[in-house]
Design a protein around this motif. Structure first.
Motif, PDB file in Angstrom:
ATOM      1  N   TYR A   1      -3.275   5.149   6.534  1.00  8.66           N
ATOM      2  CA  TYR A   1      -3.508   4.706   5.165  1.00  8.66           C
ATOM      3  C   TYR A   1      -4.993   4.523   4.898  1.00  8.66           C
ATOM      4  O   TYR A   1      -5.701   3.869   5.675  1.00  8.66           O
TER       5      TYR A   1
ATOM      6  N   HIS B   1      -3.010   5.686  -2.155  1.00  6.70           N
ATOM      7  CA  HIS B   1      -3.791   6.334  -1.090  1.00  6.70           C
ATOM      8  C   HIS B   1      -4.939   7.138  -1.695  1.00  6.70           C
ATOM      9  O   HIS B   1      -4.812   7.672  -2.789  1.00  6.70           O
TER      10      HIS B   1
ATOM     11  N   PRO C   1       0.822  -1.212   0.000  1.00  2.00           N
ATOM     12  CA  PRO C   1       0.000   0.000   0.000  1.00  2.00           C
ATOM     13  C   PRO C   1       0.856   1.262   0.000  1.00  2.00           C
ATOM     14  O   PRO C   1       0.875   2.016   0.970  1.00  2.00           O
ATOM     15  N   GLY C   2       1.557   1.490  -1.100  1.00  3.56           N
ATOM     16  CA  GLY C   2       2.378   2.697  -1.219  1.00  3.56           C
ATOM     17  C   GLY C   2       1.516   3.951  -1.319  1.00  3.56           C
ATOM     18  O   GLY C   2       0.313   3.876  -1.554  1.00  3.56           O
ATOM     19  N   TRP C   3       2.181   5.079  -1.207  1.00  2.00           N
ATOM     20  CA  TRP C   3       1.440   6.355  -1.159  1.00  2.00           C
ATOM     21  C   TRP C   3       0.666   6.636  -2.432  1.00  2.00           C
ATOM     22  O   TRP C   3      -0.329   7.352  -2.410  1.00  2.00           O
TER      23      TRP C   3
END
Lengths: 404, 404
Positions: free
Chosen positions: A273, A263, A258-260
């Motif tokens: 997150y 988001h 779940p990288g930025w």
């Protein structure tokens, strides 16, 4: 001129896709230096040829978008939205409606996202992952990691045995649409239906099918899929891969990465997150713009090309290659491991012979470029957008001479 | 001409790195169109400017290596070994001996590899991950995923409080070397030593320090580190990130993303996974060649540039900016959130003001390009290779006029 050479000329003359070849960089001075007759490139199933539109586009991305606009390009040149925009461009080629495909990362990383995501979608008590026992190795290695990290057991199964292996503990099954070695096309509709009947999630690797034949992700209810873009999609060496998550599963897709960029509000810079809605939930980090926009340009060659026409030509090419091999190569010298039945064949022909490594070296020296897959397979990929029937006849003829 | 403008001229005249500016694409027609005086680019801490050597190299990679040599380039053009070769090129910039850095994937993906790898190296009974509470968000999100997938608890801690928070249950601590928002430089040697004293693994994110100041990974015994290459390393938008694994830990590095590129014998196409030795164990899938070789070219600007000289100029630039801001901007209109002490400062200055979003828009319209970080921070990055003292004076002057 032999009968088959004449037949090839006739087939080329009526080939509706023949004009597409001019949109690729082929028949170069380097090719003629390698062999006076030029090169027959049958390795597009490993690295697709360069679409002629790409160099100019890349130059613009580097010189103007990066060099002059710099940081402004994240908005003004559409960099930020490239992963989902290019995903939508790939979507029709794999039979997906818009909003379900996102581009980025390598195939291996996407296999990890898809498999962990699949296990998390699966019901309670489902703790087994099935994986194609003949898979391209990376899928198996990553599946092992995904199983280990989600508390599942990994079970390799031959695709034909999957229906019998599925059960109430199966969380998901990972299958290759076309086998990288044999060129066998697996039954995506049937195996997907079997997985669903058992309550399991079906994950498909489309590396060797997308761009060569109709996939029909939406039509056949596939749950998740991944694929690379540097084979039949001609995106360039190591160009970014893609992830498909079926629309009605997107809210349940819980990414292990779940990288930025995934988001809901990436520039909110929040501590907590909260995943974005839709396909872009599959994004991770900052997208690799140079490679990604080269791919976007490469996909333009597909404008107005129905994948059904590509499939028809692909089968005609591989049929003709088998015909030429049967006519030219002494019986028993090679064994075809690719199925003869159309419904079981991808867009490559794999021939087994003991000295395959050596044979491929000599073929390449004579301007016929396929590849070797250990321990004993000669692999010839037929990219319908730029391979013609005369190429096929020459390849078979040079193969026969090399094997003699 | 003001006293500070004269001072800037003198500082530029004796700047040993001043000649480096000519190796970048700056002062373009686009810049002059944006503002008659051209653009002061203080956003190299988000996207580095284009090194002049890059466009020609990329053109060669696309037209010749891909377009003409095609598949042969995996060997002949050194594509296959690019991740470790370019890693070795980055190594001296972060104080690492060769063989410990590998390039590929995004920073987020590398944070995942590093953290899961760290937990797996940690001793029995260590089930807590500490993460910089002020971290760039993606590190926190990925740390949460790594903790979840390894059965750890994640605990956000302000870097200053890390020594007190470390304990016998701490598996690893993830810290940012320079804070992306405030520009604060954290004490890498001290915090690494504290982690080691507690028996924990120290993982550092170098995104905002590599290429701007000495890092000293080997010297300070850092265990694992990651960083991006598109800020002070000027690799291009979304260029691949890197992973450092200290040599004596490499045999214990157990990647959660064991793609085929990290296999001891990738072309053996084996069913069973056996990790390669050395840094390339951190590889995953097929490397993204276009972006990777653009980065390789970009790194050539570092030839003969000692990172200590870069650091000295960086501090002189930020000192001078603070001096100009103090002279030009009405007191109280902005608050500097970057530490004044050199040992606590990276290569950016962050100024807080309530209307920062609006102020940055107007600054950019006037040719001074920094960026805005929500909710109230004006961020100015100073890249010593191409920012001069006259740029700094102009930026402060325009800022003062904008704020007035």
């Amino acid at each position: 001129m032999s009968e088959l050479a004449i037949a090839a000329q006739k087939l080329d003359a009526v080939d509706e896709l023949a004009g597409k070849r001019a949109e690729f960089v082929l028949d170069t001075a380097s090719d003629r230096a390698a062999d006076a007759a030029g090169v027959v490139y049958l390795d597009g199933n490993s690295l697709g040829a360069l679409p002629a539109v790409v160099p100019g586009r890349v130059e613009d991305v580097v010189r103007r978008q990066w060099g002059e606009l710099r940081i402004r390009s994240w908005e003004e040149s559409g960099w930020w939205t490239a992963p989902e925009r290019i995903g939508d461009r790939i979507a029709p080629l794999v039979g997906a409606a818009p909003g379900q495909v996102v581009v980025g990362d390598s195939t291996s990383v996407n296999v990890f996202k898809a498999l962990v995501g699949a296990v998390r979608m699966a019901g309670e008590g489902r703790d087994e992952l099935l994986v194609d026992a003949t898979t391209f190795p990376t899928d198996g290695y990553i599946a092992e990691s995904a199983a280990r990290m989600t508390g599942c057991t990994l079970r390799p199964v031959a695709p034909a045995d999957v229906p019998g292996a599925l059960g109430e503990r199966t969380a998901a099954v990972l299958l290759n649409h076309v086998d990288y070695r044999s060129g066998r096309l697996h039954d995506l509709p049937g195996l997907t239906a079997a997985a669903h009947e058992a309550g399991a999630i079906a994950v498909w690797d489309l590396c060797h099918s997308a761009g060569a034949l109709p996939v029909g992700l939406d039509e056949h209810g596939v749950d998740l899929a991944v694929g690379c873009t540097y084979k039949y999609l001609n995106g360039g060496p190591g160009s970014p891969a893609y992830l498909y998550v079926r629309r009605d599963l997107q809210d349940r897709f819980d990414s292990p990465l779940p990288g930025w960029n995934s988001h809901a509000e990436p520039f909110g810079m929040r501590t907590g997150y909260e995943p974005a809605a839709g396909a872009l939930r599959g994004r991770v980090g900052t997208p690799d713009i140079l490679s990604m926009l080269a791919l976007e340009a490469a996909l333009e060659v597909w404008d107005g090309v129905p994948v059904e026409a590509v499939r028809a030509k692909s089968l005609a090419l591989t049929d003709f290659f088998l015909e030429c091999v049967a006519a030219y190569v002494p019986e028993g010298r090679v064994v075809c491991v690719t199925p003869v039945a159309h419904e079981e064949r991808g867009s490559q022909i794999a021939l087994r012979c003991d000295d395959a490594g050596d044979v491929m070296k000599r073929l390449i020296e004579r301007g016929v470029v396929g590849d070797f897959r250990a321990p004993d397979v000669l692999r010839f990929g037929f990219t319908p957008l730029y391979v013609g029937f005369a190429d096929v006849e020459r390849a078979a003829r040079v193969l026969a001479e090399t094997l003699a």
